[in-house]
Design an enzyme around this catalytic site. Structure first.
Site, PDB file in Angstrom:
ATOM      1  N   GLU A   1       0.836  -1.301  -0.069  1.00 19.62           N
ATOM      2  CA  GLU A   1      -0.074   0.170  -0.073  1.00 19.62           C
ATOM      3  C   GLU A   1       1.230   0.996   0.634  1.00 19.62           C
ATOM      4  O   GLU A   1       2.045   0.553   0.645  1.00 19.62           O
ATOM      5  CB  GLU A   1      -0.937  -0.249   1.120  1.00 19.62           C
TER       6      GLU A   1
ATOM      7  N   CYS B   1       3.750   7.879   0.426  1.00 19.17           N
ATOM      8  CA  CYS B   1       4.228   7.744   1.797  1.00 19.17           C
ATOM      9  C   CYS B   1       3.923   5.933   1.416  1.00 19.17           C
ATOM     10  O   CYS B   1       2.998   6.261   1.460  1.00 19.17           O
ATOM     11  CB  CYS B   1       3.206   7.869   2.985  1.00 19.17           C
TER      12      CYS B   1
ATOM     13  N   CYS C   1       7.022  -6.983   6.632  1.00 22.17           N
ATOM     14  CA  CYS C   1       7.903  -7.086   6.876  1.00 22.17           C
ATOM     15  C   CYS C   1       7.728  -7.750   8.605  1.00 22.17           C
ATOM     16  O   CYS C   1       6.939  -8.522   8.935  1.00 22.17           O
ATOM     17  CB  CYS C   1       7.959  -5.489   8.108  1.00 22.17           C
TER      18      CYS C   1
ATOM     19  N   CYS D   1       7.513  -4.252  15.277  1.00 21.53           N
ATOM     20  CA  CYS D   1       7.573  -3.388  15.743  1.00 21.53           C
ATOM     21  C   CYS D   1       5.890  -3.347  16.413  1.00 21.53           C
ATOM     22  O   CYS D   1       4.926  -3.838  16.199  1.00 21.53           O
ATOM     23  CB  CYS D   1       6.951  -1.695  15.742  1.00 21.53           C
TER      24      CYS D   1
ATOM     25  N   CYS E   1       3.055  -1.543  15.250  1.00 21.23           N
ATOM     26  CA  CYS E   1       2.767  -1.180  13.475  1.00 21.23           C
ATOM     27  C   CYS E   1       1.648  -2.731  13.463  1.00 21.23           C
ATOM     28  O   CYS E   1       1.978  -4.081  13.321  1.00 21.23           O
ATOM     29  CB  CYS E   1       4.132  -1.057  13.424  1.00 21.23           C
TER      30      CYS E   1
ATOM     31  N   SER F   1      12.533   6.195  13.805  1.00 15.79           N
ATOM     32  CA  SER F   1      11.442   6.086  14.661  1.00 15.79           C
ATOM     33  C   SER F   1      11.818   5.357  15.586  1.00 15.79           C
ATOM     34  O   SER F   1      12.332   3.807  16.021  1.00 15.79           O
ATOM     35  CB  SER F   1      10.790   4.611  13.927  1.00 15.79           C
TER      36      SER F   1
ATOM     37  N   CYS G   1      -0.217   6.307   9.946  1.00 13.49           N
ATOM     38  CA  CYS G   1       1.210   5.894  10.128  1.00 13.49           C
ATOM     39  C   CYS G   1       0.715   4.529  11.308  1.00 13.49           C
ATOM     40  O   CYS G   1       0.676   4.438  12.142  1.00 13.49           O
ATOM     41  CB  CYS G   1       1.847   6.995  11.465  1.00 13.49           C
TER      42      CYS G   1
HETATM   43  S1  SF4 Z   1       7.389  -0.044  12.167  1.00 17.92           S
HETATM   44 FE1  SF4 Z   1       8.165  -2.242  12.186  1.00 17.92          FE
HETATM   45  S2  SF4 Z   1       6.958  -3.322  11.984  1.00 17.92           S
HETATM   46 FE2  SF4 Z   1       6.286  -1.771  11.115  1.00 17.92          FE
HETATM   47  S3  SF4 Z   1       6.984  -1.461   9.123  1.00 17.92           S
HETATM   48 FE3  SF4 Z   1       8.214  -0.481   9.987  1.00 17.92          FE
HETATM   49  S4  SF4 Z   1      10.245  -1.762  10.778  1.00 17.92           S
HETATM   50 FE4  SF4 Z   1       8.356  -3.417  10.002  1.00 17.92          FE
END
Ligand code: SF4
Length: 348
Positions: A94, A107, A114, A118, A121, A220, A339
């Site tokens: 996306e 974005c 991934c 996290c 997320c 982040s 986000c």
């Molecule tokens: S915030 Fe963490 S889990 Fe989410 S896409 Fe980014 S690195 Fe991957």
């Protein structure tokens, strides 16, 4: 029969030139083909109408173009647009267009899924399928650029690699894609308008410094407490805050670029004044700005948004220390485009 030809967009201009010369085609045909695939985003060799048929035939016998297909478009009440893209091999990612009155930000994603998990997320709940190719990263920008013009009446002003995936774990393809986005043979955007956001991959940050990149770097961070960060972002167990700070200093010393810290405000987890104090201390290592980001729920109920009063107190604490700090409110939350919310829900 399944199409197994390689994507021509994996070749450099030099590679395409060599291919032309090997087939006794004039070298400038390579430049034409290259312009078609990048500047004009051709989806097939047939479109390249200033390239002789015999050249196109050879190219299409050897190579393919695998553009992203638009699968779905969702519009938020605040004007944010989320696009679901289908990859040629069935994968899905996306990208989001975030408009303001005077500008629009794209974005974009760098990986399908991934593995970094996290806790805040939604993407982290989907296992990594694969890295995106440079052309697939580039295509998201082209599509969102068109959307910005069509729906927001403004060209794309900024690009953030903050969508799905950890860009520094797809280093080569991301750097190539940014190369095409900034090249005058591509979209010709200034690298100063591009921000790569990482969860803090130390090796990758050092490599960015060694490669002397010109685009912006966002970390982040989300907490300056090592124990809390271990719980929040498992990547911290192998990329500790201490080591991360050394990489940040190295990056800043080499590039002179100011660091952005992204800090998602999580109620009663990282939003106290003690957390702000630790953050202010950590931020001393290099010139920086801090974005305090409103948390967007991802359905597991694990974290909640910080209370407005706590976010304001946190903000004021940092301001009083003369830090550059902004509060970023959610955009596109009603379509799961905000986000941390990208999780291929639009695929269904
Ligand atoms: S915030 Fe963490 S889990 Fe989410 S896409 Fe980014 S690195 Fe991957």
């Amino acid at each position: 029969m399944e199409n197994t030809r390689k994507d021509i967009r994996k070749l450099s201009l030099e590679d395409i030139k060599e291919l032309c010369l090997n087939h006794n085609f004039k070298a400038f045909r390579a430049k034409q083909v290259y312009e078609w695939i990048w500047q004009r985003s051709a989806r097939s060799f047939e479109e390249m109408n200033n390239v002789p048929l015999k050249v196109r035939k050879i190219f299409s016998a050897l190579y393919s173009i695998y553009p992203l297909e638009i699968h779905s478009i969702q519009k938020s009440s605040d004007g944010t647009i989320k696009t679901g893209f289908r990859l040629f091999d069935g994968g899905f990612v996306e990208g989001v267009m975030i408009p303001t009155e005077s500008r629009a930000t794209a974005c974009i994603s760098s990986q399908a899924g991934c593995n970094l998990a996290c806790r805040f997320c939604a993407t982290g709940k989907i296992k990594l399928k694969r890295n995106l190719d440079p052309g697939e990263i580039y295509d998201q920008v082209v599509t969102i650029h068109k959307q910005a013009k069509e729906y927001n009446n403004s060209p794309l002003s900024n690009i953030v690699l903050m969508g799905m995936g950890e860009p520094l774990l797809n280093y080569k393809n991301v750097i190539q894609a940014i190369g095409h986005i900034t090249s005058d043979k591509g979209l010709g955007m200034s690298p100063k308008r591009i921000t790569l956001s990482t969860s803090g991959i130390i090796k990758g940050i050092k490599k960015l410094a060694d490669d002397n990149v010109k685009f912006n770097l966002a970390i982040s961070l989300n907490t300056a407490d090592n124990e809390k960060r271990n719980k929040l972002m498992p990547v911290n167990k192998t990329n500790s805050l201490d080591e991360l700070s050394k990489a940040i200093i190295y990056f800043h010393d080499k590039t002179g670029i100011r660091i952005t810290y992204e800090y998602i405000m999580l109620r009663d987890f990282n939003d106290g004044l003690n957390d702000a104090k630790k953050l202010a201390e950590y931020c001393k290592i290099a010139p920086c700005k801090v974005n305090l980001i409103e948390f967007n729920t991802i359905g597991d109920g694990f974290f909640r948004k910080s209370l407005k009063s706590k976010t304001e107190a946190f903000y004021n604490f940092l301001k009083d220390k003369n830090m550059v700090v902004n509060i970023r409110n959610s955009r596109g939350e009603d379509i799961n485009a905000a986000c941390g919310q990208l999780a291929n829900k639009s695929e269904k």
